[in-house]
Design a protein around this motif. Structure first.
Motif, mmCIF file in Angstrom:
data_model
loop_
_atom_site.group_PDB
_atom_site.id
_atom_site.type_symbol
_atom_site.label_atom_id
_atom_site.label_comp_id
_atom_site.label_asym_id
_atom_site.label_seq_id
_atom_site.Cartn_x
_atom_site.Cartn_y
_atom_site.Cartn_z
ATOM 1 N N GLN A 164 0.859 -1.179 0.000
ATOM 2 C CA GLN A 164 0.000 0.000 0.000
ATOM 3 C C GLN A 164 0.896 1.229 0.000
ATOM 4 O O GLN A 164 1.926 1.239 0.672
ATOM 5 N N TRP A 165 0.524 2.248 -0.793
ATOM 6 C CA TRP A 165 1.349 3.455 -0.889
ATOM 7 C C TRP A 165 0.501 4.700 -0.725
ATOM 8 O O TRP A 165 -0.693 4.696 -1.001
ATOM 9 N N ILE A 166 1.162 5.769 -0.273
ATOM 10 C CA ILE A 166 0.573 7.109 -0.176
ATOM 11 C C ILE A 166 1.652 8.079 -0.641
ATOM 12 O O ILE A 166 2.809 7.971 -0.230
ATOM 13 N N LEU A 167 1.272 9.017 -1.509
ATOM 14 C CA LEU A 167 2.216 10.005 -2.024
ATOM 15 C C LEU A 167 1.537 11.370 -2.046
ATOM 16 O O LEU A 167 0.434 11.502 -2.576
ATOM 17 N N THR A 168 2.202 12.360 -1.453
ATOM 18 C CA THR A 168 1.733 13.741 -1.523
ATOM 19 C C THR A 168 2.776 14.553 -2.265
ATOM 20 O O THR A 168 3.945 14.544 -1.897
ATOM 21 N N LEU A 169 2.326 15.227 -3.315
ATOM 22 C CA LEU A 169 3.170 16.130 -4.095
ATOM 23 C C LEU A 169 2.636 17.539 -3.902
ATOM 24 O O LEU A 169 1.424 17.747 -3.843
ATOM 25 N N GLU A 170 3.569 18.513 -3.824
ATOM 26 C CA GLU A 170 3.154 19.879 -3.538
ATOM 27 C C GLU A 170 3.970 20.892 -4.339
ATOM 28 O O GLU A 170 5.185 20.785 -4.448
ATOM 29 N N LEU A 171 3.263 21.853 -4.867
ATOM 30 C CA LEU A 171 3.851 23.071 -5.411
ATOM 31 C C LEU A 171 3.445 24.153 -4.419
ATOM 32 O O LEU A 171 2.297 24.612 -4.446
ATOM 33 N N PRO A 172 4.329 24.512 -3.489
ATOM 34 C CA PRO A 172 3.952 25.405 -2.396
ATOM 35 C C PRO A 172 3.192 26.651 -2.863
ATOM 36 O O PRO A 172 3.616 27.351 -3.775
ATOM 37 N N GLY A 173 2.038 26.847 -2.231
ATOM 38 C CA GLY A 173 1.207 28.002 -2.528
ATOM 39 C C GLY A 173 0.417 27.902 -3.817
ATOM 40 O O GLY A 173 -0.348 28.805 -4.143
ATOM 41 N N ARG A 174 0.588 26.805 -4.557
ATOM 42 C CA ARG A 174 -0.102 26.694 -5.845
ATOM 43 C C ARG A 174 -0.982 25.464 -5.966
ATOM 44 O O ARG A 174 -2.126 25.565 -6.367
ATOM 45 N N ALA A 175 -0.450 24.302 -5.657
ATOM 46 C CA ALA A 175 -1.212 23.069 -5.846
ATOM 47 C C ALA A 175 -0.612 21.954 -4.999
ATOM 48 O O ALA A 175 0.576 21.980 -4.672
ATOM 49 N N ALA A 176 -1.453 20.998 -4.674
ATOM 50 C CA ALA A 176 -1.004 19.803 -3.966
ATOM 51 C C ALA A 176 -1.972 18.675 -4.270
ATOM 52 O O ALA A 176 -3.138 18.904 -4.586
ATOM 53 N N ALA A 177 -1.471 17.465 -4.184
ATOM 54 C CA ALA A 177 -2.320 16.291 -4.378
ATOM 55 C C ALA A 177 -1.781 15.157 -3.531
ATOM 56 O O ALA A 177 -0.570 14.939 -3.470
ATOM 57 N N THR A 178 -2.682 14.450 -2.879
ATOM 58 C CA THR A 178 -2.343 13.225 -2.166
ATOM 59 C C THR A 178 -3.080 12.093 -2.857
ATOM 60 O O THR A 178 -4.290 12.147 -3.026
ATOM 61 N N GLU A 179 -2.337 11.112 -3.274
ATOM 62 C CA GLU A 179 -2.890 9.936 -3.935
ATOM 63 C C GLU A 179 -2.481 8.706 -3.139
ATOM 64 O O GLU A 179 -1.489 8.722 -2.416
ATOM 65 N N TYR A 180 -3.229 7.629 -3.296
ATOM 66 C CA TYR A 180 -2.910 6.385 -2.597
ATOM 67 C C TYR A 180 -3.427 5.214 -3.408
ATOM 68 O O TYR A 180 -4.266 5.361 -4.300
ATOM 69 N N GLY A 181 -2.900 4.047 -3.102
ATOM 70 C CA GLY A 181 -3.342 2.843 -3.786
ATOM 71 C C GLY A 181 -2.509 1.657 -3.360
ATOM 72 O O GLY A 181 -1.790 1.719 -2.363
#
Length: 77
Positions: A17-34
């Protein structure tokens, strides 16, 4: 042994099982999992790179994002 809340029609899950959060500070972020089935002999780094590519294929705007969080664990209790 059948778990009390197990769904007989549930799709099979990967071995990890994985979880990944990517962020462009102040602009966008996404947390995905699977879940994921690593190829035989794959390293944690190989899986990280593959998962990051999987997520950025879905969210191309995050291709240059910073990794804020990553977890990869066996998908078994």
């Amino acid at each position: 042994m059948t778990m009390p809340n197990a769904r007989p029609d549930a799709a099979p899950q990967g071995s990890h099982q994985w979880i990944l959060t990517l962020e462009l500070p102040g602009r966008a972020a996404a947390t995905e999992y699977g879940t994921w089935n690593p190829d035989p002999g794959a390293t944690r780094h190989d899986v990280f790179v593959a998962i990051r590519q999987h997520v950025t294929n879905r969210f191309p705007e995050l291709e240059r994002a910073t990794v804020a969080f990553f977890a990869l664990e066996p998908n078994q209790l």
